[in-house]
Scaffold this motif. Sequence first.
Motif, mmCIF file in Angstrom:
data_model
loop_
_atom_site.group_PDB
_atom_site.id
_atom_site.type_symbol
_atom_site.label_atom_id
_atom_site.label_comp_id
_atom_site.label_asym_id
_atom_site.label_seq_id
_atom_site.Cartn_x
_atom_site.Cartn_y
_atom_site.Cartn_z
ATOM 1 N N GLN A 122 0.753 -1.272 0.091
ATOM 2 C CA GLN A 122 -0.041 -0.119 0.176
ATOM 3 C C GLN A 122 0.945 1.289 0.072
ATOM 4 O O GLN A 122 0.218 2.221 -0.353
ATOM 5 C CB GLN A 122 -1.033 0.110 1.119
ATOM 6 C CG GLN A 122 -1.822 -1.191 1.324
ATOM 7 C CD GLN A 122 -2.751 -0.960 2.502
ATOM 8 O OE1 GLN A 122 -3.550 -0.152 2.500
ATOM 9 N NE2 GLN A 122 -2.775 -1.985 3.337
ATOM 10 N N LEU A 123 2.266 1.147 0.493
ATOM 11 C CA LEU A 123 3.128 2.363 0.418
ATOM 12 C C LEU A 123 3.113 2.861 -1.148
ATOM 13 O O LEU A 123 3.421 4.002 -1.109
ATOM 14 C CB LEU A 123 4.357 1.945 0.659
ATOM 15 C CG LEU A 123 4.577 1.562 2.281
ATOM 16 C CD1 LEU A 123 5.965 1.094 2.796
ATOM 17 C CD2 LEU A 123 4.354 2.816 3.180
ATOM 18 N N GLN A 124 2.958 2.293 -2.113
ATOM 19 C CA GLN A 124 2.941 2.709 -3.440
ATOM 20 C C GLN A 124 1.813 3.870 -3.611
ATOM 21 O O GLN A 124 2.087 4.721 -4.649
ATOM 22 C CB GLN A 124 2.791 1.626 -4.307
ATOM 23 C CG GLN A 124 3.851 0.402 -4.325
ATOM 24 C CD GLN A 124 3.754 -0.607 -5.396
ATOM 25 O OE1 GLN A 124 2.850 -0.513 -6.290
ATOM 26 N NE2 GLN A 124 4.384 -1.596 -5.310
ATOM 27 N N ASN A 128 5.676 9.957 -2.564
ATOM 28 C CA ASN A 128 6.762 10.764 -1.999
ATOM 29 C C ASN A 128 7.723 10.005 -0.929
ATOM 30 O O ASN A 128 8.858 9.947 -0.873
ATOM 31 C CB ASN A 128 6.311 11.990 -1.241
ATOM 32 C CG ASN A 128 5.822 12.990 -2.310
ATOM 33 O OD1 ASN A 128 6.284 13.223 -3.400
ATOM 34 N ND2 ASN A 128 4.659 13.796 -1.961
ATOM 35 N N LEU A 129 6.953 9.362 -0.074
ATOM 36 C CA LEU A 129 7.285 8.545 0.824
ATOM 37 C C LEU A 129 7.943 7.294 0.251
ATOM 38 O O LEU A 129 9.068 6.731 0.717
ATOM 39 C CB LEU A 129 6.360 8.058 1.946
ATOM 40 C CG LEU A 129 6.892 7.196 3.262
ATOM 41 C CD1 LEU A 129 8.174 7.875 3.909
ATOM 42 C CD2 LEU A 129 5.732 6.750 3.919
ATOM 43 N N TYR A 130 7.271 6.447 -0.661
ATOM 44 C CA TYR A 130 7.870 5.395 -1.374
ATOM 45 C C TYR A 130 9.143 5.460 -1.961
ATOM 46 O O TYR A 130 9.917 4.770 -1.716
ATOM 47 C CB TYR A 130 6.681 4.746 -2.177
ATOM 48 C CG TYR A 130 7.114 3.834 -3.259
ATOM 49 C CD1 TYR A 130 6.944 2.402 -2.436
ATOM 50 C CD2 TYR A 130 7.391 3.617 -4.506
ATOM 51 C CE1 TYR A 130 7.496 1.323 -3.205
ATOM 52 C CE2 TYR A 130 7.624 2.631 -5.053
ATOM 53 C CZ TYR A 130 7.583 1.497 -4.404
ATOM 54 O OH TYR A 130 7.963 0.324 -5.205
ATOM 55 N N MET A 131 9.180 6.620 -3.007
ATOM 56 C CA MET A 131 10.495 6.843 -3.529
ATOM 57 C C MET A 131 11.623 7.166 -2.495
ATOM 58 O O MET A 131 12.666 6.816 -2.910
ATOM 59 C CB MET A 131 9.962 8.128 -4.472
ATOM 60 C CG MET A 131 8.960 7.625 -5.529
ATOM 61 S SD MET A 131 9.577 6.479 -6.741
ATOM 62 C CE MET A 131 10.992 6.802 -7.362
ATOM 63 N N ASP A 132 11.336 7.927 -1.675
ATOM 64 C CA ASP A 132 12.556 8.099 -0.587
ATOM 65 C C ASP A 132 12.976 6.787 0.280
ATOM 66 O O ASP A 132 14.176 6.656 0.325
ATOM 67 C CB ASP A 132 12.042 9.355 0.238
ATOM 68 C CG ASP A 132 12.012 10.784 -0.372
ATOM 69 O OD1 ASP A 132 12.536 10.688 -1.388
ATOM 70 O OD2 ASP A 132 11.584 11.624 0.156
ATOM 71 N N LEU A 133 12.054 6.014 0.285
ATOM 72 C CA LEU A 133 12.258 4.783 1.304
ATOM 73 C C LEU A 133 13.110 4.142 0.187
ATOM 74 O O LEU A 133 14.001 3.164 0.433
ATOM 75 C CB LEU A 133 11.234 4.144 1.551
ATOM 76 C CG LEU A 133 10.515 4.621 3.112
ATOM 77 C CD1 LEU A 133 8.961 3.956 3.047
ATOM 78 C CD2 LEU A 133 11.125 4.564 4.030
#
Length: 341
Positions: A122-124, A128-133
């Motif tokens: 679900q992080l996709q 913004n958070l997904y790409m930085d992780l």
Amino acid sequence: MDMDAAVSTLTALSIFSSTVEHAAYRSVHGYKVLGRKDGKWVRWERWLERQFVLSLSAPPCIEVAVPAASPRILLAGWRGRPVFREGQTVGTWRCIVAFDSVASIAPSSPPPPVLNPLVNPQLQCLPNLYMDLQKVFPFQKVEAKEQPVHSGEQKKGSDETDSSEYDSDGDPQSECCMMHAELAPQVQKKPRANRKLIESITLVDIARCFHLPIREASKTLNIGVSILKRKCRKYGIPRWPHRKIKSLESLINDLEYVLDDDAREEVQQGLQKMEEERQAAAIKALTRRKKMLESEKEIIQQKPALDLMTETKQFREDVFKRRHRAKTSIMESLGSLEPLE
């Protein structure tokens, strides 16, 4: 300023979990920006604070606006460059992931399952958070490669077997040795765990057994204790967190007893001389403490490498002292009783 020509590079990422609200997380992103200003290339830093509701199940992961009345992690009017470390607390927020390329800070272990895209797809929905992780953690599925057996080695082994069998023919001493070998008791070796089973065990499977002692957890997972320890070290878990979780559960149960209706009446009877406001404040503080302990228990289950908070350790020590004093007073009262004739 020409914003189209600006290029942003991630330099810092810190993720905090709330010690009060369930499934509430905040992230602090630091970027190094290179852009044009008045026809010249200029560098500057840009910092953002975001808030999310993250879960491994329904409801889905969403980003929410940071409440205006809520205290910020990035304080208004701050100067310099903020640096965060794992385990650091800012108000009611505790840092569980810390990365800073400028301050040479790297995460001590993989992220908890709720922040792992392989476990929580679900992080996709949060680009913004997904790409930085993805930039901080190399989320890749490791596939074990089986080493092929060379035909030459097989042929060599078969040749040696054939030659040994051929040499034993007609030799009475060899036949006698073979007879003794057949009559000797066979030692049954303990079967080893299947390699595919070991590789299929994920961090989520291990986390489901945190409430068990390590030997019972290894039996539940059908692997040995040494293999389980090796898997824990692979996922950044230096020690099995069973004792820390049990300690937190014991503190939570003690608070539930104090907050119970019958126990609350006893507390109120003992505090008759105190003002009503102070009684309400004491009950409110106990309720808040219980929520913080429950939240810390969830964080320990997701991030077992983290140590207990200093405030929790102090509270646990106070509880142990109260129990010891109560036990000592009971023993003294029993010792003072005279035996019946």
